[in-house]
Design a protein around this motif. Structure first.
Motif, PDB file in Angstrom:
ATOM      1  N   ILE A 108       1.862  -9.308   1.407  1.00 35.30           N
ATOM      2  CA  ILE A 108       1.759  -9.657   3.023  1.00 35.30           C
ATOM      3  C   ILE A 108       2.647  -8.620   3.572  1.00 35.30           C
ATOM      4  O   ILE A 108       3.804  -8.796   3.241  1.00 35.30           O
ATOM      5  CB  ILE A 108       2.087 -10.992   3.216  1.00 35.30           C
ATOM      6  N   THR A 109       2.010  -7.823   4.594  1.00 32.53           N
ATOM      7  CA  THR A 109       3.132  -6.853   5.326  1.00 32.53           C
ATOM      8  C   THR A 109       2.260  -6.616   6.563  1.00 32.53           C
ATOM      9  O   THR A 109       1.131  -6.772   6.919  1.00 32.53           O
ATOM     10  CB  THR A 109       3.255  -5.760   4.221  1.00 32.53           C
ATOM     11  N   HIS A 110       3.230  -5.947   7.119  1.00 34.46           N
ATOM     12  CA  HIS A 110       2.839  -5.384   8.696  1.00 34.46           C
ATOM     13  C   HIS A 110       3.019  -3.800   8.579  1.00 34.46           C
ATOM     14  O   HIS A 110       2.767  -3.249   9.536  1.00 34.46           O
ATOM     15  CB  HIS A 110       3.308  -6.092   9.915  1.00 34.46           C
ATOM     16  N   ASN A 111       3.293  -3.352   7.394  1.00 35.38           N
ATOM     17  CA  ASN A 111       3.760  -1.989   7.168  1.00 35.38           C
ATOM     18  C   ASN A 111       2.682  -1.342   6.437  1.00 35.38           C
ATOM     19  O   ASN A 111       2.743  -1.303   5.195  1.00 35.38           O
ATOM     20  CB  ASN A 111       5.019  -1.740   6.556  1.00 35.38           C
ATOM     21  N   PRO A 112       1.675  -0.635   7.102  1.00 32.67           N
ATOM     22  CA  PRO A 112       0.594   0.247   6.133  1.00 32.67           C
ATOM     23  C   PRO A 112       1.183   1.129   5.176  1.00 32.67           C
ATOM     24  O   PRO A 112       0.643   1.494   4.200  1.00 32.67           O
ATOM     25  CB  PRO A 112      -0.186   0.771   7.333  1.00 32.67           C
ATOM     26  N   HIS A 113       2.093   1.872   5.599  1.00 32.23           N
ATOM     27  CA  HIS A 113       2.841   2.812   4.776  1.00 32.23           C
ATOM     28  C   HIS A 113       3.308   2.362   3.357  1.00 32.23           C
ATOM     29  O   HIS A 113       2.923   2.677   2.278  1.00 32.23           O
ATOM     30  CB  HIS A 113       3.877   3.539   5.547  1.00 32.23           C
ATOM     31  N   HIS A 114       3.863   1.234   3.469  1.00 34.15           N
ATOM     32  CA  HIS A 114       4.540   0.293   2.217  1.00 34.15           C
ATOM     33  C   HIS A 114       3.246  -0.116   1.508  1.00 34.15           C
ATOM     34  O   HIS A 114       3.109   0.085   0.177  1.00 34.15           O
ATOM     35  CB  HIS A 114       5.273  -0.949   2.535  1.00 34.15           C
ATOM     36  N   ALA A 115       2.381  -0.703   2.325  1.00 39.82           N
ATOM     37  CA  ALA A 115       1.013  -1.362   1.614  1.00 39.82           C
ATOM     38  C   ALA A 115       0.114  -0.180   0.811  1.00 39.82           C
ATOM     39  O   ALA A 115      -0.164  -0.079  -0.286  1.00 39.82           O
ATOM     40  CB  ALA A 115       0.048  -1.848   2.523  1.00 39.82           C
ATOM     41  N   TYR A 116       0.231   0.850   1.516  1.00 38.66           N
ATOM     42  CA  TYR A 116      -0.554   2.209   0.882  1.00 38.66           C
ATOM     43  C   TYR A 116       0.128   2.841  -0.499  1.00 38.66           C
ATOM     44  O   TYR A 116      -0.557   3.336  -1.233  1.00 38.66           O
ATOM     45  CB  TYR A 116      -0.945   3.331   1.671  1.00 38.66           C
ATOM     46  N   MET A 117       1.392   2.507  -0.553  1.00 37.86           N
ATOM     47  CA  MET A 117       2.233   3.182  -1.618  1.00 37.86           C
ATOM     48  C   MET A 117       1.600   2.519  -2.871  1.00 37.86           C
ATOM     49  O   MET A 117       1.707   2.991  -4.059  1.00 37.86           O
ATOM     50  CB  MET A 117       3.683   3.153  -1.360  1.00 37.86           C
ATOM     51  N   VAL A 118       1.461   1.025  -2.895  1.00 35.83           N
ATOM     52  CA  VAL A 118       1.296   0.113  -4.158  1.00 35.83           C
ATOM     53  C   VAL A 118      -0.057  -0.446  -4.134  1.00 35.83           C
ATOM     54  O   VAL A 118      -0.573  -1.023  -5.316  1.00 35.83           O
ATOM     55  CB  VAL A 118       2.407  -0.492  -4.289  1.00 35.83           C
ATOM     56  N   GLY A 119      -0.996  -0.315  -3.133  1.00 37.59           N
ATOM     57  CA  GLY A 119      -2.012  -1.426  -2.739  1.00 37.59           C
ATOM     58  C   GLY A 119      -3.344  -0.651  -3.690  1.00 37.59           C
ATOM     59  O   GLY A 119      -3.243   0.516  -3.857  1.00 37.59           O
ATOM     60  N   ASP A 120      -4.036  -1.632  -4.098  1.00 37.31           N
ATOM     61  CA  ASP A 120      -5.488  -1.311  -4.816  1.00 37.31           C
ATOM     62  C   ASP A 120      -6.627  -1.771  -3.731  1.00 37.31           C
ATOM     63  O   ASP A 120      -7.738  -1.109  -3.944  1.00 37.31           O
ATOM     64  CB  ASP A 120      -5.582  -1.959  -5.931  1.00 37.31           C
ATOM     65  N   HIS A 121      -6.212  -2.605  -2.901  1.00 39.52           N
ATOM     66  CA  HIS A 121      -7.305  -3.192  -2.100  1.00 39.52           C
ATOM     67  C   HIS A 121      -6.613  -3.580  -0.862  1.00 39.52           C
ATOM     68  O   HIS A 121      -5.648  -4.093  -0.820  1.00 39.52           O
ATOM     69  CB  HIS A 121      -8.043  -4.416  -2.539  1.00 39.52           C
ATOM     70  N   PHE A 122      -7.283  -3.339   0.314  1.00 40.26           N
ATOM     71  CA  PHE A 122      -6.712  -3.481   1.655  1.00 40.26           C
ATOM     72  C   PHE A 122      -7.446  -4.593   2.469  1.00 40.26           C
ATOM     73  O   PHE A 122      -8.579  -4.284   2.747  1.00 40.26           O
ATOM     74  CB  PHE A 122      -6.231  -2.224   2.342  1.00 40.26           C
ATOM     75  N   SER A 123      -6.915  -5.378   3.011  1.00 41.57           N
ATOM     76  CA  SER A 123      -7.517  -6.422   4.098  1.00 41.57           C
ATOM     77  C   SER A 123      -6.564  -6.456   5.266  1.00 41.57           C
ATOM     78  O   SER A 123      -5.330  -6.840   5.405  1.00 41.57           O
ATOM     79  CB  SER A 123      -7.596  -7.647   3.280  1.00 41.57           C
TER      80      SER A 123
END
Length: 304
Positions: free
Chosen positions: A222-237
């Motif tokens: 759970i985050t509000h930072n898309p840059h952090h999410a994109y570094m480790v994420g496999d799927h985005f909602s």
């Protein structure tokens, strides 16, 4: 490094990531939650698979906290379905969710700052020895286990006796993640783990999120930072005002597109038109409305 605890932990992971690795451990189908006349969440569908990081993004009030509470057993959904291992469930307590392998690490981490690291690691699940009613804490076993589990996650602390409050924010997050892994978590929910951290400490936490994924866990970040999410994420909602605005795999969305969805492309475009009426504000370099609100292509150019 192999430990006496590792086989038990790993066997649980392998069992759930074997033949049915493609099946989601946790799944929401059109789930929603209403508090009286207020609908906090509506029509949200989400799948969390073993060995994947599912990033849930959204601004304040988007519904992220309500989503966490449903999955972690704090609140019950009022519409749709909530499935664990393909079975419809309706948790009434967080303990029921934990018994099914769903662990949540909140922003406050549920730690006692003045207690030693090893004591916080086993807080509420202490190892004891001796006959009842004179059972006592097995301090040596807890220290050894805590040290081994932290090292398995790549966390090396010189002194487990130091109060956990003396650790950096990133280190405390990592201890909480290692603790959840040790106690059999199959799905790990991380509530804004990098929100109050600097760049370096955020990087440390992201590294251990990836480590948890590599051990076979399904991670909800759970985050509000898309840059952090994109570094480790496999799927985005992306949630907006309680509904799912975007649900896409990494191969289907770029960082720029994710950022635009997170920021609210239509709102930014409207803001540009308003700013254009203010003297002294240069809006020529801002993106046009069609650029911000364009649909996400199935296979963005230049991505595999």
């Amino acid at each position: 490094m192999a430990t006496t605890n590792e086989p038990g932990t790993q066997s649980a992971v392998v069992k759930d990531t074997g033949p049915e690795a493609g099946r989601p451990v946790v799944e929401l189908r059109g789930a929603g939650k209403a508090y009286g006349n207020i609908r906090a969440l509506h029509g949200v569908s989400l799948q969390v698979r073993p060995g994947e990081v599912t990033c849930v993004l959204g601004d304040n009030g988007a519904g992220k906290s309500t989503l966490i509470k449903i999955i972690s057993g704090l609140h019950q959904h009022s519409e749709g379905e909530f499935l664990v291992d393909g079975e419809a469930v309706r948790f009434t307590t967080p303990r029921q969710a934990l018994d099914r392998g769903i662990a949540t690490v909140y922003q406050d981490l549920a730690t006692v700052p003045l207690m030693p690291v090893w004591r916080n690691f086993f807080l509420g699940s202490e190892i004891t020895r001796g006959p009842w009613p004179v059972r006592r804490l097995d301090i040596e076993a807890m220290k050894k286990t805590a040290d081994e589990e932290l090292r398995n996650m790549g966390i090396v602390l010189d002194d487990l006796e130091q109060p956990i409050g003396t650790l950096s924010g990133g280190q405390r997050q990592c201890v909480a993640i290692a603790r959840a892994v040790h106690f059999g978590a199959r799905v790990l929910i991380l509530d804004e783990p990098t929100a109050a951290l600097g760049v370096k400490q955020s990087g440390v936490v992201l590294k251990y999120i990836a480590a948890a994924r590599d051990r076979g866990l399904g991670v909800i970040f759970i985050t509000h930072n898309p840059h952090h999410a994109y570094m480790v994420g496999d799927h985005f909602s992306v949630l907006r005002l309680g509904t799912m605005e975007l649900s896409a795999a990494r191969s289907e969305v770029s960082l720029e597109e994710l950022t635009n969805h997170m920021a609210g492309g239509a709102e930014l475009a409207a803001l540009k038109h308003e700013l254009a009426q203010v003297s002294g504000v240069d809006v020529e370099e801002l993106p046009e409305e069609e650029d911000l609100t364009a649909p996400v292509p199935a296979t963005p150019e230049g991505k595999s």
